[in-house]
Every structure is written in structure tokens, then in C-alpha cells.
Scaffold this motif. Sequence first.
Motif, PDB file in Angstrom:
ATOM      1  N   GLU A   1       0.138 -23.681 -48.605  1.00 13.76           N
ATOM      2  CA  GLU A   1      -0.212 -23.198 -49.931  1.00 13.76           C
ATOM      3  C   GLU A   1       0.416 -21.816 -50.166  1.00 13.76           C
ATOM      4  OE1 GLU A   1      -4.571 -25.001 -50.972  1.00 13.76           O
ATOM      5  OE2 GLU A   1      -4.540 -23.219 -49.695  1.00 13.76           O
ATOM      6  N   HIS A   2       0.727 -21.525 -51.410  1.00  8.81           N
ATOM      7  CA  HIS A   2       1.192 -20.185 -51.746  1.00  8.81           C
ATOM      8  C   HIS A   2       0.967 -19.939 -53.231  1.00  8.81           C
ATOM      9  CE1 HIS A   2       4.694 -22.677 -52.804  1.00  8.81           C
ATOM     10  NE2 HIS A   2       4.994 -21.725 -53.662  1.00  8.81           N
ATOM     11  N   GLU A   3       0.906 -18.667 -53.574  1.00  5.69           N
ATOM     12  CA  GLU A   3       0.735 -18.276 -54.971  1.00  5.69           C
ATOM     13  C   GLU A   3       2.109 -18.084 -55.595  1.00  5.69           C
ATOM     14  OE1 GLU A   3      -2.440 -15.509 -57.293  1.00  5.69           O
ATOM     15  OE2 GLU A   3      -1.213 -14.476 -55.789  1.00  5.69           O
ATOM     16  N   VAL A   4       2.435 -18.914 -56.562  1.00  2.00           N
ATOM     17  CA  VAL A   4       3.746 -18.863 -57.206  1.00  2.00           C
ATOM     18  C   VAL A   4       3.877 -17.575 -58.022  1.00  2.00           C
ATOM     19  CG1 VAL A   4       5.355 -20.068 -58.737  1.00  2.00           C
ATOM     20  CG2 VAL A   4       3.750 -21.373 -57.318  1.00  2.00           C
TER      21      VAL A   4
ATOM     22  N   VAL B   1      -1.489 -18.678 -60.362  1.00  3.87           N
ATOM     23  CA  VAL B   1      -0.938 -20.032 -60.178  1.00  3.87           C
ATOM     24  C   VAL B   1      -0.708 -20.270 -58.686  1.00  3.87           C
ATOM     25  CG1 VAL B   1       0.931 -21.631 -60.701  1.00  3.87           C
ATOM     26  CG2 VAL B   1       0.196 -19.968 -62.425  1.00  3.87           C
TER      27      VAL B   1
ATOM     28  N   GLU C   1       0.228 -23.095 -55.638  1.00  2.00           N
ATOM     29  CA  GLU C   1       0.866 -24.375 -55.334  1.00  2.00           C
ATOM     30  C   GLU C   1       0.440 -24.831 -53.939  1.00  2.00           C
ATOM     31  OE1 GLU C   1       5.147 -25.945 -56.433  1.00  2.00           O
ATOM     32  OE2 GLU C   1       5.239 -24.670 -54.655  1.00  2.00           O
ATOM     33  N   SER C   2      -0.061 -26.054 -53.838  1.00  2.00           N
ATOM     34  CA  SER C   2      -0.495 -26.622 -52.561  1.00  2.00           C
ATOM     35  C   SER C   2       0.309 -27.888 -52.293  1.00  2.00           C
ATOM     36  CB  SER C   2      -1.995 -26.961 -52.604  1.00  2.00           C
ATOM     37  OG  SER C   2      -2.428 -27.507 -51.377  1.00  2.00           O
ATOM     38  N   LEU C   3       0.928 -27.960 -51.117  1.00  2.00           N
ATOM     39  CA  LEU C   3       1.818 -29.081 -50.804  1.00  2.00           C
ATOM     40  C   LEU C   3       1.103 -30.165 -50.005  1.00  2.00           C
ATOM     41  CD1 LEU C   3       5.040 -27.139 -49.760  1.00  2.00           C
ATOM     42  CD2 LEU C   3       4.406 -28.010 -52.021  1.00  2.00           C
TER      43      LEU C   3
END
Length: 255
Positions: free
Chosen positions: A46-49, A53, A55-57
Motif C-alpha cells: 500500500e502507498h499514498e499516491v 488517496v 492505493e492498495s495492490l
Amino acid sequence: MQLRKELDLYASLVNCCNFPGLPTRHENVDIVVIRENTEGEYSGLEHEVVPGVVESLKVITKFCSERIAKYAFEYAYLNNRKKVTAVHKANIMKLADGLFLESCREVATKYPSIKYNEIIVDNCCMQLVSKPEQFDVMVTPNLYGNLVANTAAGIAGGTGVMPGGNVGAEYAVFEQGASAGNVGKEKIVDQKTANPVALLLSSAMMLRHLQFPSFADRLESAVKRVISEGQCRTKDLGGQSTTQEVVDAVIAKLD
């Protein structure tokens, strides 16, 4: 979760079944949920775009999908099970869950004596609470397996009586099969009213895994006799017994 990844405990196994003497809404429930344990939404990617916002893969690989499918079909074959059901959401996640289904279908062709079918996860949940007896062995990606196993456990008597195991090529860890409603309840620990049945039955699974079937049978039979007699139960099963009282009752029933 970290232990599962470090030891590559790729298969989670939860057996949800009725116990004589423990009334439930449904009868003839005997479901084995086999869940892929190392990838999917639990990959931790996961990371904060941008601020606000995230994004979780979700990662699905052919190797892990084939590996869990083989485990499920091999388990069904060795335990005289008749059907394997793959749980998915490939109608929406066409590539990720599509790859999972493709792997299951390929493995299924090698086990012609075992019936294979597929079910979308939302329909699966509805069918579980309405007609759970239709399911036998269920093979799932990581997140769906967590949901399905806890739902099946609730149907068959509660999380306090459902054993589970996490199995890899070299290591295995056995624990309570479903944990919904139990995590973080320090009050149960303080009052010494936690239900030990799931861990006792998980211990029987461990003994069987270690090739001590007679000891596993003795422990399992003792636990089931205590449940069947109904004299010694923790609060979650409608009784007033403490954890130690249930354990002592099981010890007294050991042959």
C-alpha cells in the motif's frame, strides 16, 4: 500474518462442522475452507499516491494459485471428499481472480473423481447462511477465505469451537481456525472464560499432522464427549464454566 509469510505457510485449513449436542440453525454442516495464505489483498503493498488517496495492490500469481488448488484437491482426494468449490470475484476482477480460476480449472482436470464448481463470493456468502450443507471443500484466495471461514464457523457453532492450521512445505502452525469476535477481548482473559475447544481441536490436528493419529483421535473424542454431554461449557456456548474447568473435563474424558 508475518509468521505465515516468513515460514511460507501457504495453506490455511479450517474445518467447520456440527458437533453432536451443540444445537445450531443448520444440520449436516461439514465444510473445509482452504485459503491461500501468502498473497492477495494481504500482500501489504500500500502507498499514498497523493494526500487523501491511498492505493492498495492485490497480487495474484499463477504459482501460488496452482499451489493452493493442488493442496485443496489433494486434501479432498486423501480425505474422501466429493467436491471442491472455488470462490472468486472474477466477474469484476477479471485478470486477478481470473488467473486464480484458470489455475483451479487446470488442477481440477487431474482429479476427475472429484466434482469441481465455482461460485462468486457474494453469492457464496448468501448460500452459506441459507444452505451450508451443499458445500464440501472450498478453495479461496486470501481475503475471501477469511470471510468465508468466519461465516462458516458462525453457522457451525461459533469461532470458539473451530480448529485451524496453517501449512507449508516445511513448517506448520496450528491455531484457532476463525477469530472473528475474539480479537482484543481482554475481559474474557481476565474472567478466565475463553473457550479452549478450538485450540484443543487444533492440537489434535497438529498431532495428526505429526503422524500421531491415535493420540489425535483420543483428544478429539474427549472434546466431543464433553460438548455432547453439555455439562461443562463456556459462556459463548451457553454455559458458565471457566477455561480451566472445560480443560479439566476434557482430561477426565481421555481414554
